[in-house]
Design a protein around this motif. Sequence first.
Motif, PDB file in Angstrom:
ATOM      1  N   ARG A   6     -46.328 -63.735  53.318  1.00 57.23           N
ATOM      2  CA  ARG A   6     -46.109 -65.157  53.040  1.00 57.23           C
ATOM      3  C   ARG A   6     -45.047 -65.718  53.991  1.00 57.23           C
ATOM      4  O   ARG A   6     -44.134 -65.010  54.408  1.00 57.23           O
ATOM      5  N   CYS A   7     -45.185 -66.986  54.298  1.00 55.56           N
ATOM      6  CA  CYS A   7     -44.189 -67.684  55.110  1.00 55.56           C
ATOM      7  C   CYS A   7     -43.075 -68.177  54.186  1.00 55.56           C
ATOM      8  O   CYS A   7     -43.350 -68.855  53.199  1.00 55.56           O
ATOM      9  N   TYR A   8     -41.819 -67.819  54.516  1.00 53.30           N
ATOM     10  CA  TYR A   8     -40.695 -68.223  53.655  1.00 53.30           C
ATOM     11  C   TYR A   8     -40.545 -69.733  53.677  1.00 53.30           C
ATOM     12  O   TYR A   8     -39.988 -70.329  52.756  1.00 53.30           O
ATOM     13  N   ARG A  21     -47.432 -64.206  62.805  1.00 52.28           N
ATOM     14  CA  ARG A  21     -46.537 -65.278  62.363  1.00 52.28           C
ATOM     15  C   ARG A  21     -47.370 -66.362  61.693  1.00 52.28           C
ATOM     16  O   ARG A  21     -48.577 -66.433  61.894  1.00 52.28           O
ATOM     17  N   CYS A  22     -46.709 -67.193  60.924  1.00 50.85           N
ATOM     18  CA  CYS A  22     -47.388 -68.293  60.236  1.00 50.85           C
ATOM     19  C   CYS A  22     -47.881 -69.334  61.256  1.00 50.85           C
ATOM     20  O   CYS A  22     -47.320 -69.442  62.352  1.00 50.85           O
ATOM     21  N   SER A  23     -48.872 -70.115  60.867  1.00 54.31           N
ATOM     22  CA  SER A  23     -49.354 -71.169  61.771  1.00 54.31           C
ATOM     23  C   SER A  23     -48.260 -72.204  62.041  1.00 54.31           C
ATOM     24  O   SER A  23     -48.302 -72.921  63.030  1.00 54.31           O
ATOM     25  N   CYS A  24     -47.237 -72.252  61.181  1.00 59.27           N
ATOM     26  CA  CYS A  24     -46.118 -73.176  61.422  1.00 59.27           C
ATOM     27  C   CYS A  24     -45.138 -72.601  62.447  1.00 59.27           C
ATOM     28  O   CYS A  24     -44.200 -73.268  62.864  1.00 59.27           O
ATOM     29  N   GLY A  25     -45.330 -71.331  62.846  1.00 59.22           N
ATOM     30  CA  GLY A  25     -44.476 -70.719  63.863  1.00 59.22           C
ATOM     31  C   GLY A  25     -43.418 -69.780  63.314  1.00 59.22           C
ATOM     32  O   GLY A  25     -42.805 -69.014  64.054  1.00 59.22           O
TER      33      GLY A  25
HETATM   34 ZN   LIG Z   1     -45.218 -71.378  57.610  1.00 54.14          ZN
END
Ligand SMILES: [Zn+2]
Length: 402
Positions: A6-8, A21-25
Amino acid sequence: MDRQVRCYDCGKTYRLEERQRCSCGEPLWFDADAETFEWPDDDRNWTAGMWRYEDALPVAPSSAVPTGSVPGTTPLVRAEGLDEYAGCRLSLKPEGQNPTGSFKDRGTAVGVEYGLRDGHDWIGTVSHGNMALSTSAYAAAAGLEAAVFVPADTPLERLELIARHGARIFRVEGDYGRLYAETLGLEAEVGRFVNSDTPLRVAGQKTVAYEILEQFQPSAPDAIVLPVSSGGQASGVWKALRELEAAGLLDADDVPRLYLVQAAACDPIATASREGRESVSAIEPGETIAVSIANADPPSGTRALTAARETGGAVVSVPDEATREAMDRLATAAGISVEPSSAVALAGVRELSRRGELDADEEVVTILTGSGYKERYDVDVESRTRTIDLEAVERELAAALE
Ligand SMILES: [Zn+2]
Ligand SMILES: *Cc1c(COP(=O)(O)O)cnc(C)c1O
């Protein structure tokens, strides 16, 4: 077992193999069943090392890795002799006591167990030294091959330690940040590389904070101070605090403040903090004796900065002179030899006390990330030794100790 990461930051979830990594970077970490975690019974022996917290980890220990290599359950040492210097009530967590002399063993152990379970025959990492050493040793213990990538200018004495374990060592010319990112994206090998802020490594590294909080029972420290480079360990410590709070084992009011320390010559996270920025960007680094934390473009820099802010802590940097002095104090007043990258944290404690961030009556735990017994340091041997005649032993001893 759980493979969901999960992305924090934005909360998006993925399968471990799906993305680095998350798509948000931002970087990803494992979900844990935090609400159900309880402190282990006393009969889950402390010799289990970090696997004492198996219930909170994404993988269980196997019999394939000899127990002599188990990381964790390092002591928590109250260092009264350094209180005045530190400006607070200081406790030390000497992570140099792990099998290969640094906290990296905790994350490596999770990576190796995961690799074994998936039937891999090798694991890899990208490192300045300690993580390459740790990965090489644990791969050897588990009967796996290790592929380690180090910057071409890594000192020979570090390479010698790594080479002992039979790893395949690649000395890479070129940009370290790109090497780090590229190994993680290598096709068909996603998940093989256990670099410093990957979900597997962060999962292992959070156990240092589980230990600190358990050893501090029934209260909690006011602050935890650690050196930061990639931001992997800081992320793990923050994750542990969040999980313990979710489990009801730590009151929201008692969550320790996280303070992160960098060397002034290479301090991208402290720079972003100083400038009040939301995210960390790469800087042009200078030279520092704290080589293990000299990362000018930290992959979990923004996550580490967020950890410090959210817990009410801060990120600071210290000059090499202060680091040298702290290293000397640790050796002479607490009997603990650390590498410069660890001493940075104590120098940071002193600086934070000077700024009024830490009070004299506050309980502060400093993580001493790595042993000082691996490399040579400039110690003025001449001023600390004396050559004498055998006939003069008694007289010299009396004169010296009177
Ligand atoms: Zn994210
Ligand atoms: C790796 C390392 C650090 C920094 O840890 P990050 O997870 O990269 O922030 C600090 N001290 C020592 C001795 C290390 O080996």
